[in-house]
Design a protein around this motif. Structure first.
Motif, PDB file in Angstrom:
ATOM      1  N   VAL A  86       5.185  71.699  47.078  1.00  0.00           N
ATOM      2  CA  VAL A  86       4.886  70.354  46.435  1.00  0.00           C
ATOM      3  C   VAL A  86       4.138  70.358  45.208  1.00  0.00           C
ATOM      4  O   VAL A  86       4.552  69.903  44.269  1.00  0.00           O
ATOM      5  N   SER A  87       2.999  71.078  45.320  1.00  0.00           N
ATOM      6  CA  SER A  87       2.033  71.243  44.075  1.00  0.00           C
ATOM      7  C   SER A  87       2.706  71.879  42.736  1.00  0.00           C
ATOM      8  O   SER A  87       2.580  71.245  41.719  1.00  0.00           O
ATOM      9  N   ARG A  88       3.642  72.811  43.149  1.00  0.00           N
ATOM     10  CA  ARG A  88       4.386  73.361  42.038  1.00  0.00           C
ATOM     11  C   ARG A  88       5.350  72.404  41.558  1.00  0.00           C
ATOM     12  O   ARG A  88       5.412  72.486  40.282  1.00  0.00           O
ATOM     13  N   TRP A  89       6.042  71.603  42.420  1.00  0.00           N
ATOM     14  CA  TRP A  89       6.737  70.830  41.892  1.00  0.00           C
ATOM     15  C   TRP A  89       6.209  69.846  40.853  1.00  0.00           C
ATOM     16  O   TRP A  89       6.779  69.382  39.794  1.00  0.00           O
ATOM     17  N   ILE A  90       5.034  69.398  41.181  1.00  0.00           N
ATOM     18  CA  ILE A  90       4.415  68.282  40.506  1.00  0.00           C
ATOM     19  C   ILE A  90       3.699  68.835  39.097  1.00  0.00           C
ATOM     20  O   ILE A  90       4.013  68.504  38.115  1.00  0.00           O
ATOM     21  N   ALA A  91       3.425  70.290  39.119  1.00  0.00           N
ATOM     22  CA  ALA A  91       3.020  70.958  37.861  1.00  0.00           C
ATOM     23  C   ALA A  91       4.202  70.718  37.041  1.00  0.00           C
ATOM     24  O   ALA A  91       4.286  70.721  35.773  1.00  0.00           O
ATOM     25  N   GLU A  92       5.223  71.200  37.412  1.00  0.00           N
ATOM     26  CA  GLU A  92       6.473  71.420  36.501  1.00  0.00           C
ATOM     27  C   GLU A  92       7.117  70.169  36.258  1.00  0.00           C
ATOM     28  O   GLU A  92       7.384  69.987  35.185  1.00  0.00           O
ATOM     29  N   TYR A  93       6.929  69.154  36.950  1.00  0.00           N
ATOM     30  CA  TYR A  93       7.179  67.469  36.640  1.00  0.00           C
ATOM     31  C   TYR A  93       6.282  67.252  35.600  1.00  0.00           C
ATOM     32  O   TYR A  93       6.760  66.664  34.291  1.00  0.00           O
ATOM     33  N   LYS A  94       5.048  67.382  35.617  1.00  0.00           N
ATOM     34  CA  LYS A  94       4.068  67.091  34.487  1.00  0.00           C
ATOM     35  C   LYS A  94       4.422  67.747  33.187  1.00  0.00           C
ATOM     36  O   LYS A  94       4.268  67.110  32.395  1.00  0.00           O
ATOM     37  N   LYS A  95       4.751  68.987  33.194  1.00  0.00           N
ATOM     38  CA  LYS A  95       5.138  69.452  32.131  1.00  0.00           C
ATOM     39  C   LYS A  95       6.425  69.418  31.498  1.00  0.00           C
ATOM     40  O   LYS A  95       6.424  69.302  30.241  1.00  0.00           O
ATOM     41  N   TYR A  96       7.524  69.136  32.207  1.00  0.00           N
ATOM     42  CA  TYR A  96       8.655  68.926  31.656  1.00  0.00           C
ATOM     43  C   TYR A  96       9.387  67.644  31.822  1.00  0.00           C
ATOM     44  O   TYR A  96      10.435  67.332  31.490  1.00  0.00           O
ATOM     45  N   GLY A  97       8.793  66.748  32.772  1.00  0.00           N
ATOM     46  CA  GLY A  97       9.320  65.588  32.909  1.00  0.00           C
ATOM     47  C   GLY A  97      10.657  65.830  33.741  1.00  0.00           C
ATOM     48  O   GLY A  97      10.888  66.494  34.406  1.00  0.00           O
ATOM     49  N   ASN A  98      11.823  64.646  33.211  1.00  0.00           N
ATOM     50  CA  ASN A  98      13.092  64.963  33.732  1.00  0.00           C
ATOM     51  C   ASN A  98      13.814  65.996  33.627  1.00  0.00           C
ATOM     52  O   ASN A  98      14.883  66.278  34.030  1.00  0.00           O
TER      53      ASN A  98
END
Length: 95
Positions: free
Chosen positions: A38-50
Motif C-alpha cells: 500500500v505504501s508503494r502504491w501511495i509513493a507511485e501515486y504521489k509521483k505520477y498521479g492518475n
C-alpha cells in the motif's frame, strides 16, 4: 500465485488515504494487503498521479524515456564501432 489489483482499485485506495478517509494500516487490514505494498502504491501515486499503475510490463513515463535513451546510446555505440572498423579497412586498402 501472485495477487494483482486493477489500476482503478489502486487509485481508489490512494485517494482514500490522501484525502484522510483511511490510513495505510486501516486499508491494509480491511483489504488484507501488506502495508509495504500500500505504501508503494501511495509513493507511485504521489509521483505520477492518475498516470501511475501502468502494470503488465509497461514502463512508467519517465522510466520509458530513460530506457529509450539508453537503447539509443547502445545503437549509436555499435554504429560507431562499425564506422571505426570501416575506416581502418579503407585505410588498409590504400596502403
Amino acid at each position: 500465485m501472485r495477487k494483482t489489483y486493477e489500476k482503478e482499485f489502486k487509485l481508489e485506495i490512494c485517494k482514500k488515504i490522501r484525502e484522510g478517509k483511511k490510513t495505510v494500516t486501516e486499508i491494509s487490514k480491511e483489504y488484507e494487503i501488506s502495508r509495504p505494498i500500500v505504501s508503494r502504491w501511495i509513493a507511485e501515486y504521489k509521483k505520477y498521479g492518475n498516470r501511475a499503475f501502468k502494470g503488465k510490463g509497461k514502463r512508467l513515463p519517465d522510466k520509458a524515456e530513460i530506457y529509450a535513451l539508453k537503447r539509443k546510446i547502445e545503437i549509436l555505440e555499435k554504429e560507431n564501432e562499425i564506422l571505426k572498423k570501416f575506416k581502418q579497412f579503407v585505410k588498409s586498402q590504400k596502403s
